[in-house]
Design a protein around this motif. Structure first.
Motif, PDB file in Angstrom:
ATOM      1  N   THR A  36     -20.905 -10.202 -10.523  1.00 23.07           N
ATOM      2  CA  THR A  36     -21.837 -10.303  -9.403  1.00 23.07           C
ATOM      3  C   THR A  36     -21.130  -9.825  -8.135  1.00 23.07           C
ATOM      4  OG1 THR A  36     -21.251 -12.523  -8.650  1.00 23.07           O
ATOM      5  CG2 THR A  36     -22.804 -12.373 -10.504  1.00 23.07           C
ATOM      6  N   PRO A  37     -21.882  -9.423  -7.112  1.00 27.45           N
ATOM      7  CA  PRO A  37     -21.227  -8.917  -5.903  1.00 27.45           C
ATOM      8  C   PRO A  37     -20.609  -9.985  -5.020  1.00 27.45           C
ATOM      9  CG  PRO A  37     -23.611  -8.871  -5.655  1.00 27.45           C
ATOM     10  CD  PRO A  37     -23.338  -9.251  -7.065  1.00 27.45           C
ATOM     11  N   THR A  38     -21.127 -11.224  -5.068  1.00 29.49           N
ATOM     12  CA  THR A  38     -20.640 -12.268  -4.165  1.00 29.49           C
ATOM     13  C   THR A  38     -20.316 -13.544  -4.920  1.00 29.49           C
ATOM     14  OG1 THR A  38     -22.844 -13.181  -3.714  1.00 29.49           O
ATOM     15  CG2 THR A  38     -22.086 -11.359  -2.305  1.00 29.49           C
ATOM     16  N   THR A  96     -16.569 -12.145  -9.625  1.00 26.81           N
ATOM     17  CA  THR A  96     -16.689 -10.993  -8.741  1.00 26.81           C
ATOM     18  C   THR A  96     -15.654  -9.943  -9.169  1.00 26.81           C
ATOM     19  OG1 THR A  96     -15.258 -12.177  -7.197  1.00 26.81           O
ATOM     20  CG2 THR A  96     -17.624 -12.236  -6.761  1.00 26.81           C
ATOM     21  N   GLU A 152     -27.012  -7.180  -9.715  1.00 30.61           N
ATOM     22  CA  GLU A 152     -27.089  -6.635  -8.345  1.00 30.61           C
ATOM     23  C   GLU A 152     -26.043  -5.535  -8.144  1.00 30.61           C
ATOM     24  OE1 GLU A 152     -27.542  -9.378  -5.160  1.00 30.61           O
ATOM     25  OE2 GLU A 152     -29.120 -10.516  -6.179  1.00 30.61           O
ATOM     26  N   ILE A 153     -26.079  -4.570  -9.047  1.00 33.59           N
ATOM     27  CA  ILE A 153     -25.117  -3.476  -9.015  1.00 33.59           C
ATOM     28  C   ILE A 153     -25.248  -2.658  -7.734  1.00 33.59           C
ATOM     29  CG2 ILE A 153     -26.680  -2.000 -10.369  1.00 33.59           C
ATOM     30  CD1 ILE A 153     -22.838  -1.911 -10.473  1.00 33.59           C
ATOM     31  N   ARG A 193     -25.768  -3.796  -4.705  1.00 35.31           N
ATOM     32  CA  ARG A 193     -24.958  -4.470  -3.678  1.00 35.31           C
ATOM     33  C   ARG A 193     -23.466  -4.286  -3.959  1.00 35.31           C
ATOM     34  NH1 ARG A 193     -26.608 -10.505  -2.826  1.00 35.31           N
ATOM     35  NH2 ARG A 193     -25.073 -10.280  -1.135  1.00 35.31           N
ATOM     36  N   MET A 194     -23.089  -4.283  -5.234  1.00 32.65           N
ATOM     37  CA  MET A 194     -21.673  -4.088  -5.567  1.00 32.65           C
ATOM     38  C   MET A 194     -21.186  -2.716  -5.106  1.00 32.65           C
ATOM     39  SD  MET A 194     -20.717  -5.948  -9.148  1.00 32.65           S
ATOM     40  CE  MET A 194     -22.204  -6.094 -10.113  1.00 32.65           C
ATOM     41  N   MET A 232     -20.793  -2.621  -1.387  1.00 30.35           N
ATOM     42  CA  MET A 232     -19.619  -3.367  -0.935  1.00 30.35           C
ATOM     43  C   MET A 232     -18.303  -2.702  -1.355  1.00 30.35           C
ATOM     44  SD  MET A 232     -21.161  -7.166  -1.773  1.00 30.35           S
ATOM     45  CE  MET A 232     -19.761  -8.139  -1.223  1.00 30.35           C
ATOM     46  N   PHE A 284     -17.226  -1.794  -4.552  1.00 31.95           N
ATOM     47  CA  PHE A 284     -16.598  -2.302  -5.772  1.00 31.95           C
ATOM     48  C   PHE A 284     -16.577  -1.290  -6.923  1.00 31.95           C
ATOM     49  CE2 PHE A 284     -17.783  -6.761  -4.291  1.00 31.95           C
ATOM     50  CZ  PHE A 284     -16.469  -7.085  -3.971  1.00 31.95           C
ATOM     51  N   SER A 285     -16.978  -0.061  -6.673  1.00 30.35           N
ATOM     52  CA  SER A 285     -17.114   0.897  -7.778  1.00 30.35           C
ATOM     53  C   SER A 285     -15.793   1.134  -8.507  1.00 30.35           C
ATOM     54  CB  SER A 285     -17.687   2.230  -7.272  1.00 30.35           C
ATOM     55  OG  SER A 285     -16.853   2.763  -6.257  1.00 30.35           O
ATOM     56  N   SER A 314     -30.577  -4.127 -10.706  1.00 31.31           N
ATOM     57  CA  SER A 314     -30.520  -3.661  -9.321  1.00 31.31           C
ATOM     58  C   SER A 314     -31.878  -3.911  -8.674  1.00 31.31           C
ATOM     59  CB  SER A 314     -30.188  -2.161  -9.295  1.00 31.31           C
ATOM     60  OG  SER A 314     -30.286  -1.647  -7.988  1.00 31.31           O
TER      61      SER A 314
END
Length: 242
Positions: free
Chosen positions: A76-78, A127, A152-153, A155-156, A159, A161-162, A182
């Motif tokens: 997850t992104p967060t 994360t 929630e790719i 948002r990742m 941010m 995170f790729s 997404s």
């Protein structure tokens, strides 16, 4: 799909769904769960609050109950979303499954996480940054992670995170089931999906209308200097909520 009982889920999972008062699936659940249970990769598009976590959480739990030699990873992104996801998955597991979960997020003492990982949890929620840290340390093994979720790719990617995601995927087995979710399916998301998913189906749930039909809308084109005075005039002429 009118209800969850028609899916042939493990009895423990059916009991958890009853305790959670899950009866009728939401649109994203109805369109995602049957395909996920059959082992297909999925690219899903749905807004927050549509039941997305259960849409992948139910197949995830079913997969692990049916195959005791596997584990699952959810990114997850967060940290806040990771906590919510872990809570939902724990409720789906119930008290009798014996399947343990571990939360790998930043801002928490890493030694506590190291201790939990020694017990070989079968569900890892985290994360990208902290999961990648544990993979580099060698404290996390993903060679049995046959179920992988990117939540929630969009948002990742926003941010940054790729790169971490690409590193994490190298530790996963090639033979796995991957679900990617997404809010929207943009060109970068579609390109990413083509590299991570195999023979995937796309599930897209349109967001509900946010404008209430009974609200009257009016647009006035005014200069910057007129704006405040016209606003006051309009408020004086209006009744009720504005």
């Amino acid at each position: 799909m009118e209800n969850f009982h028609a899916l042939g889920l493990p009895e423990l999972l059916n009991e958890s769904l009853m305790q959670m008062r899950f009866s009728k699936p939401t649109p994203i659940q109805a369109q995602t769960i049957p395909s996920a249970l059959s082992g297909l990769d999925i690219l899903g598009s749905a807004q927050t609050g549509t039941g997305k976590t259960a849409a992948y959480g139910i197949p995830l739990v079913s997969h692990l109950l049916n195959d005791p030699n596997t584990c699952a990873l959810v990114l997850t992104p967060t940290r806040e979303l990771a906590l919510q996801v872990q809570d939902t998955i724990k409720r789906l597991l119930g008290q009798k499954s014996g399947i343990t979960t571990t939360l790998l997020i930043g801002g928490e003492v890493i030694f506590k996480q190291l201790k939990q990982l020694k017990n070989n949890p079968r569900i890892i929620v985290g994360t990208p940054g902290r999961v990648n840290d544990h993979l580099v340390r060698g404290s996390l093994k993903l060679d049995k992670a046959s179920f992988f979720v990117l939540d929630e790719i969009d948002r990742m990617l926003d941010m940054g995170f790729s790169i971490q995601i690409q590193k994490i995927i190298k530790f996963l087995p090639e033979k796995r089931q991957t679900l990617m979710f997404s809010a929207t399916i943009s060109s970068p998301i579609a390109k990413l999906a083509s590299g991570y998913l195999k023979d995937a189906i796309t599930v897209s749930i349109e967001p509900e209308k946010t404008t209430i039909d009974k609200i009257k809308q009016e647009v006035l084109m005014v200069s910057e200097g007129e704006k405040y005075e016209i606003l006051l005039q309009k408020l004086e002429q209006s009744y009720g909520s504005v």
